[in-house]
Scaffold this motif. Structure first.
Motif, PDB file in Angstrom:
ATOM      1  N   TYR A  29       0.903  -1.140  -0.124  1.00  0.00           N
ATOM      2  CA  TYR A  29      -0.306  -0.240   0.363  1.00  0.00           C
ATOM      3  C   TYR A  29       0.870   1.218  -0.111  1.00  0.00           C
ATOM      4  CZ  TYR A  29      -5.026  -2.641   0.379  1.00  0.00           C
ATOM      5  OH  TYR A  29      -5.425  -2.671   0.219  1.00  0.00           O
ATOM      6  N   GLU A  30       1.958   1.187   1.020  1.00  0.00           N
ATOM      7  CA  GLU A  30       2.837   2.883   1.106  1.00  0.00           C
ATOM      8  C   GLU A  30       3.047   2.622  -0.747  1.00  0.00           C
ATOM      9  OE1 GLU A  30       3.607   2.352   5.481  1.00  0.00           O
ATOM     10  OE2 GLU A  30       4.603   1.399   4.381  1.00  0.00           O
ATOM     11  N   LYS A  31       4.088   1.764  -1.377  1.00  0.00           N
ATOM     12  CA  LYS A  31       4.370   1.957  -2.461  1.00  0.00           C
ATOM     13  C   LYS A  31       3.641   2.748  -3.300  1.00  0.00           C
ATOM     14  CE  LYS A  31       6.547  -0.955  -6.159  1.00  0.00           C
ATOM     15  NZ  LYS A  31       7.221  -2.564  -6.391  1.00  0.00           N
ATOM     16  N   THR A  32       2.409   2.205  -3.191  1.00  0.00           N
ATOM     17  CA  THR A  32       1.240   3.292  -4.383  1.00  0.00           C
ATOM     18  C   THR A  32       0.773   4.519  -3.836  1.00  0.00           C
ATOM     19  OG1 THR A  32       0.734   0.171  -4.349  1.00  0.00           O
ATOM     20  CG2 THR A  32      -0.783   1.959  -5.458  1.00  0.00           C
ATOM     21  N   ILE A  33       1.019   4.288  -3.067  1.00  0.00           N
ATOM     22  CA  ILE A  33       0.696   5.726  -1.675  1.00  0.00           C
ATOM     23  C   ILE A  33       2.068   6.318  -2.676  1.00  0.00           C
ATOM     24  CG2 ILE A  33       0.781   6.847  -0.329  1.00  0.00           C
ATOM     25  CD1 ILE A  33      -0.800   4.023   1.248  1.00  0.00           C
ATOM     26  N   ARG A  34       3.030   6.059  -2.278  1.00  0.00           N
ATOM     27  CA  ARG A  34       4.263   7.116  -3.214  1.00  0.00           C
ATOM     28  C   ARG A  34       3.775   7.194  -4.795  1.00  0.00           C
ATOM     29  NH1 ARG A  34       6.797   3.936   0.446  1.00  0.00           N
ATOM     30  NH2 ARG A  34       7.997   2.135  -0.904  1.00  0.00           N
ATOM     31  N   ALA A  35       3.636   6.368  -4.983  1.00  0.00           N
ATOM     32  CA  ALA A  35       3.327   6.576  -6.289  1.00  0.00           C
ATOM     33  C   ALA A  35       2.085   7.549  -6.636  1.00  0.00           C
ATOM     34  CB  ALA A  35       2.994   4.932  -7.667  1.00  0.00           C
ATOM     35  N   LEU A  36       0.949   7.470  -6.215  1.00  0.00           N
ATOM     36  CA  LEU A  36       0.045   8.301  -6.113  1.00  0.00           C
ATOM     37  C   LEU A  36       0.299   9.697  -6.248  1.00  0.00           C
ATOM     38  CD1 LEU A  36      -3.138   8.769  -6.820  1.00  0.00           C
ATOM     39  CD2 LEU A  36      -3.900   7.916  -4.342  1.00  0.00           C
ATOM     40  N   ASP A  37       1.513   9.525  -5.037  1.00  0.00           N
ATOM     41  CA  ASP A  37       1.337  11.129  -4.236  1.00  0.00           C
ATOM     42  C   ASP A  37       2.413  11.541  -5.337  1.00  0.00           C
ATOM     43  OD1 ASP A  37       2.463  13.569  -3.083  1.00  0.00           O
ATOM     44  OD2 ASP A  37       4.096  12.233  -2.495  1.00  0.00           O
ATOM     45  N   ARG A  38       2.615  10.631  -6.312  1.00  0.00           N
ATOM     46  CA  ARG A  38       3.987  11.469  -7.936  1.00  0.00           C
ATOM     47  C   ARG A  38       3.071  12.276  -8.836  1.00  0.00           C
ATOM     48  NH1 ARG A  38       7.084   7.428  -5.731  1.00  0.00           N
ATOM     49  NH2 ARG A  38       6.669   5.916  -7.692  1.00  0.00           N
ATOM     50  N   PHE A  39       1.867  10.551  -8.761  1.00  0.00           N
ATOM     51  CA  PHE A  39       1.293  11.763  -9.719  1.00  0.00           C
ATOM     52  C   PHE A  39       0.065  12.338  -9.291  1.00  0.00           C
ATOM     53  CE2 PHE A  39      -3.370  11.011 -11.734  1.00  0.00           C
ATOM     54  CZ  PHE A  39      -3.164  10.361 -12.447  1.00  0.00           C
ATOM     55  N   VAL A  40      -0.423  13.111  -8.388  1.00  0.00           N
ATOM     56  CA  VAL A  40      -1.348  13.965  -7.627  1.00  0.00           C
ATOM     57  C   VAL A  40      -0.248  14.785  -7.788  1.00  0.00           C
ATOM     58  CG1 VAL A  40      -2.595  14.530  -6.059  1.00  0.00           C
ATOM     59  CG2 VAL A  40      -2.508  12.748  -6.964  1.00  0.00           C
ATOM     60  N   ASP A  41       1.311  15.098  -7.338  1.00  0.00           N
ATOM     61  CA  ASP A  41       1.731  16.681  -7.549  1.00  0.00           C
ATOM     62  C   ASP A  41       1.917  17.301  -8.302  1.00  0.00           C
ATOM     63  OD1 ASP A  41       3.580  17.803  -5.449  1.00  0.00           O
ATOM     64  OD2 ASP A  41       5.249  17.296  -7.002  1.00  0.00           O
ATOM     65  N   GLY A  42       1.740  16.896  -9.633  1.00  0.00           N
ATOM     66  CA  GLY A  42       2.409  17.508 -10.857  1.00  0.00           C
ATOM     67  C   GLY A  42       1.151  17.785 -11.178  1.00  0.00           C
ATOM     68  N   ARG A  43      -0.487  17.935 -10.380  1.00  0.00           N
ATOM     69  CA  ARG A  43      -1.620  18.291 -10.629  1.00  0.00           C
ATOM     70  C   ARG A  43      -2.527  18.767  -9.697  1.00  0.00           C
ATOM     71  NH1 ARG A  43       0.107  13.741 -13.220  1.00  0.00           N
ATOM     72  NH2 ARG A  43      -0.137  12.539 -15.671  1.00  0.00           N
ATOM     73  N   GLY A  44      -2.119  19.707  -9.355  1.00  0.00           N
ATOM     74  CA  GLY A  44      -2.944  20.219  -8.274  1.00  0.00           C
ATOM     75  C   GLY A  44      -1.438  19.992  -6.853  1.00  0.00           C
ATOM     76  N   GLY A  45      -1.567  18.934  -6.564  1.00  0.00           N
ATOM     77  CA  GLY A  45      -1.294  18.613  -4.946  1.00  0.00           C
ATOM     78  C   GLY A  45      -2.115  17.784  -4.109  1.00  0.00           C
ATOM     79  N   ALA A  46      -3.364  18.026  -5.035  1.00  0.00           N
ATOM     80  CA  ALA A  46      -4.665  17.542  -3.810  1.00  0.00           C
ATOM     81  C   ALA A  46      -5.407  16.317  -4.789  1.00  0.00           C
ATOM     82  CB  ALA A  46      -5.839  18.388  -3.000  1.00  0.00           C
ATOM     83  N   TYR A  47      -6.332  15.146  -3.927  1.00  0.00           N
ATOM     84  CA  TYR A  47      -5.839  14.110  -4.641  1.00  0.00           C
ATOM     85  C   TYR A  47      -7.921  14.372  -4.973  1.00  0.00           C
ATOM     86  CZ  TYR A  47      -8.273   9.681  -4.969  1.00  0.00           C
ATOM     87  OH  TYR A  47      -8.622   8.440  -5.572  1.00  0.00           O
ATOM     88  N   THR A  48      -8.229  14.022  -5.440  1.00  0.00           N
ATOM     89  CA  THR A  48      -9.495  13.823  -6.360  1.00  0.00           C
ATOM     90  C   THR A  48     -10.015  12.913  -7.244  1.00  0.00           C
ATOM     91  OG1 THR A  48      -8.909  14.596  -8.495  1.00  0.00           O
ATOM     92  CG2 THR A  48      -9.783  16.586  -6.313  1.00  0.00           C
ATOM     93  N   SER A  49     -11.359  12.682  -7.352  1.00  0.00           N
ATOM     94  CA  SER A  49     -12.282  11.004  -8.217  1.00  0.00           C
ATOM     95  C   SER A  49     -11.803  11.378  -8.938  1.00  0.00           C
ATOM     96  CB  SER A  49     -13.416  11.061  -6.607  1.00  0.00           C
ATOM     97  OG  SER A  49     -13.751   9.852  -7.650  1.00  0.00           O
ATOM     98  N   ALA A  50     -11.271  12.672  -9.701  1.00  0.00           N
ATOM     99  CA  ALA A  50     -11.086  12.300 -10.949  1.00  0.00           C
ATOM    100  C   ALA A  50     -10.042  12.215 -11.161  1.00  0.00           C
ATOM    101  CB  ALA A  50     -11.973  14.097 -11.734  1.00  0.00           C
ATOM    102  N   LEU A  51      -8.810  12.319 -10.040  1.00  0.00           N
ATOM    103  CA  LEU A  51      -7.318  12.090 -10.429  1.00  0.00           C
ATOM    104  C   LEU A  51      -7.201  10.807  -9.893  1.00  0.00           C
ATOM    105  CD1 LEU A  51      -6.028  15.577  -8.759  1.00  0.00           C
ATOM    106  CD2 LEU A  51      -5.946  14.377 -11.346  1.00  0.00           C
ATOM    107  N   GLY A  52      -8.047  10.213  -9.288  1.00  0.00           N
ATOM    108  CA  GLY A  52      -8.181   8.622  -9.005  1.00  0.00           C
ATOM    109  C   GLY A  52      -8.221   8.011  -9.811  1.00  0.00           C
ATOM    110  N   VAL A  53      -9.223   8.273 -11.133  1.00  0.00           N
ATOM    111  CA  VAL A  53     -10.289   7.715 -11.767  1.00  0.00           C
ATOM    112  C   VAL A  53      -8.912   7.348 -13.010  1.00  0.00           C
ATOM    113  CG1 VAL A  53     -11.179   7.698 -14.279  1.00  0.00           C
ATOM    114  CG2 VAL A  53     -11.953   7.896 -11.470  1.00  0.00           C
ATOM    115  N   VAL A  54      -8.121   8.242 -13.281  1.00  0.00           N
ATOM    116  CA  VAL A  54      -6.639   9.035 -14.308  1.00  0.00           C
ATOM    117  C   VAL A  54      -5.676   7.595 -13.316  1.00  0.00           C
ATOM    118  CG1 VAL A  54      -5.364  10.068 -15.532  1.00  0.00           C
ATOM    119  CG2 VAL A  54      -7.545  10.638 -14.997  1.00  0.00           C
ATOM    120  N   PHE A  55      -5.124   7.914 -12.882  1.00  0.00           N
ATOM    121  CA  PHE A  55      -4.440   6.931 -12.059  1.00  0.00           C
ATOM    122  C   PHE A  55      -4.584   5.465 -11.861  1.00  0.00           C
ATOM    123  CE2 PHE A  55      -2.494   4.664  -7.991  1.00  0.00           C
ATOM    124  CZ  PHE A  55      -0.613   5.049  -8.173  1.00  0.00           C
TER     125      PHE A  55
END
Length: 402
Positions: A29-55
């Motif tokens: 889980y922590e490995k995936t969280i780090r990957a999601l953090d890198r993905f969201v960091d360049g797209r506003g920094g806050a998690y949204t459901s829409a970003l989750g679908v893309v991820f």
């Protein structure tokens, strides 16, 4: 609410640890969280459901350039928890069943018809596994009709029955379509469309009756020996395998077995069988009783759930389905040195019946033990009784021997 990935991920990890998840699982889980953090960091920094679908859609491995089932599983799993956490403030850790029940109709008329059929099955108190099988087949037919421009059952004709069955041949063997027909007929009868029921009968699909496979005596002994050793097989896996081998219980009944069903003093279990709703009381042989007691006293997770058999890893919920039992018995077979790949409860059930026959047990008794609704269902096990079959062979005429 702080919706940064680091904050949400910390809440998820804390919930996992509190629920008793293994550190290796939490590490994934922590490995995936780090990957999601890198993905969201360049797209506003806050998690949204829409970003989750893309991820979650990033299923291609950058290392191989190919689809990765593990990546899809890990990404989808985390996004599901994040979405629930943002929406409800809670981290849902219940185990989701695979499959989802197949495709579902989209038209209002068929959605309503499917709901009525579901309610009818509940009213009839059908077993969960039966409702799932009947429901999946009915929904498959309704989806098939929609794909051919039909959104009212009144517009379906007999040709849609054969067309639906033919559409299944890309993933079903023709010899296995009997089970589809068997699951399909109750739904068509419920709709009152006698013409569709008759069309199903005219298809001419009949059940095959092959000679059943059973375990060789030496393999039975290997499995029993492995189950008797605490260092070879866990108590849970041993108890499950011995239950199937010694009592012939179906997977669904093993999964649904409750602590209150066990009478430790009389060394029996009593339950209502899911498939037939018949009550049955079965003796617990000494080895089975010992491994079952060892599991309940020393190995079973401490939880308020009264199902006997639970997942060994958190969340400690009841076993999911028939496939879970198959995996457990496969582990036992491998540990015992048995190489038969069909190491499931069906093989063990057949073997239990064959051993009862070999002991000259009367068919009505075997039928009661196996929980058959009709004694005719037990007759198929005569195909494994070589002694009785040999007695049916006619002698070769004298002229043919010369």
């Amino acid at each position: 609410m702080d919706t940064t990935v680091i904050h949400l991920g910390g809440l998820v990890v804390a919930a996992l640890r509190q629920a008793g998840y293994a550190e290796s699982t939490i590490g994934q889980y922590e490995k995936t969280i780090r990957a999601l953090d890198r993905f969201v960091d360049g797209r506003g920094g806050a998690y949204t459901s829409a970003l989750g679908v893309v991820f979650a859609s990033l299923t291609t491995s950058p290392r191989t350039g190919r689809f990765s089932a593990i990546r899809r599983f890990n990404y989808t799993r985390l996004v599901t928890l994040f979405d629930a956490l943002v929406d409800t403030g809670d981290v849902p850790l219940s185990v989701r069943k695979r499959g989802g029940g197949g495709r579902r109709p989209f038209s209002d008329t068929f959605i309503s018809l499917n709901a009525e059929w579901e309610a009818e099955m509940i009213e009839r108190e059908l077993a969960d596994a039966t409702r799932e099988a009947y429901g999946r087949t009915a929904r498959g037919y309704l989806v098939f009709l929609e794909e051919h421009g039909i959104v009212r059952l009144e517009d379906a004709d007999a040709g849609t029955i054969t067309g639906f069955l033919e559409s299944l041949l890309d993933r079903w063997a023709k010899s296995s379509l009997f089970w589809v027909v068997s699951n399909f007929r109750p739904f068509l009868t419920f709709t009152g469309r006698r013409d569709l029921v008759d069309a199903l009968g005219l298809v001419g699909i009949r059940r095959s009756h092959p000679v059943l496979s059973v375990m060789a005596d030496e393999d039975v002994q290997r499995v029993v020996t492995a189950c008797a050793s605490r260092t070879v097989v866990s108590s849970r896996d041993a108890a499950i395998t011995l239950l199937a081998l010694m009592t012939g219980l179906r997977s669904c009944d093993i999964i649904d077995l409750r602590l209150g069903d066990i009478d430790w003093r009389s060394q029996t279990i009593s339950l209502i069988q899911q498939k037939t709703r018949n009550p049955v009381t079965l003796p617990l042989p000494g080895l089975l009783l010992a491994r079952l007691a060892d599991y309940v006293l020393n190995e079973r997770p401490d939880t308020g759930d009264d199902h006997v058999f639970l997942r060994q890893l958190a969340p400690h919920t009841p076993l999911a389905d028939h496939a879970t039992i198959h995996r457990i018995t496969t582990v036992v077979f491998t540990a015992a040195g048995v190489t038969d790949p069909r190491a499931g409860s069906r093989l063990l059930r057949h073997t239990a019946a064959s051993r009862l026959l070999a002991a000259a047990t009367a068919l009505p008794t075997i039928s009661a033990v196996l929980g058959h609704a009709r004694i005719e269902s037990t007759s198929i096990y005569l195909t494994v009784d070589e002694g009785r079959l040999a007695g049916c062979v006619l002698p070769v005429p004298a002229g043919a021997r010369s």
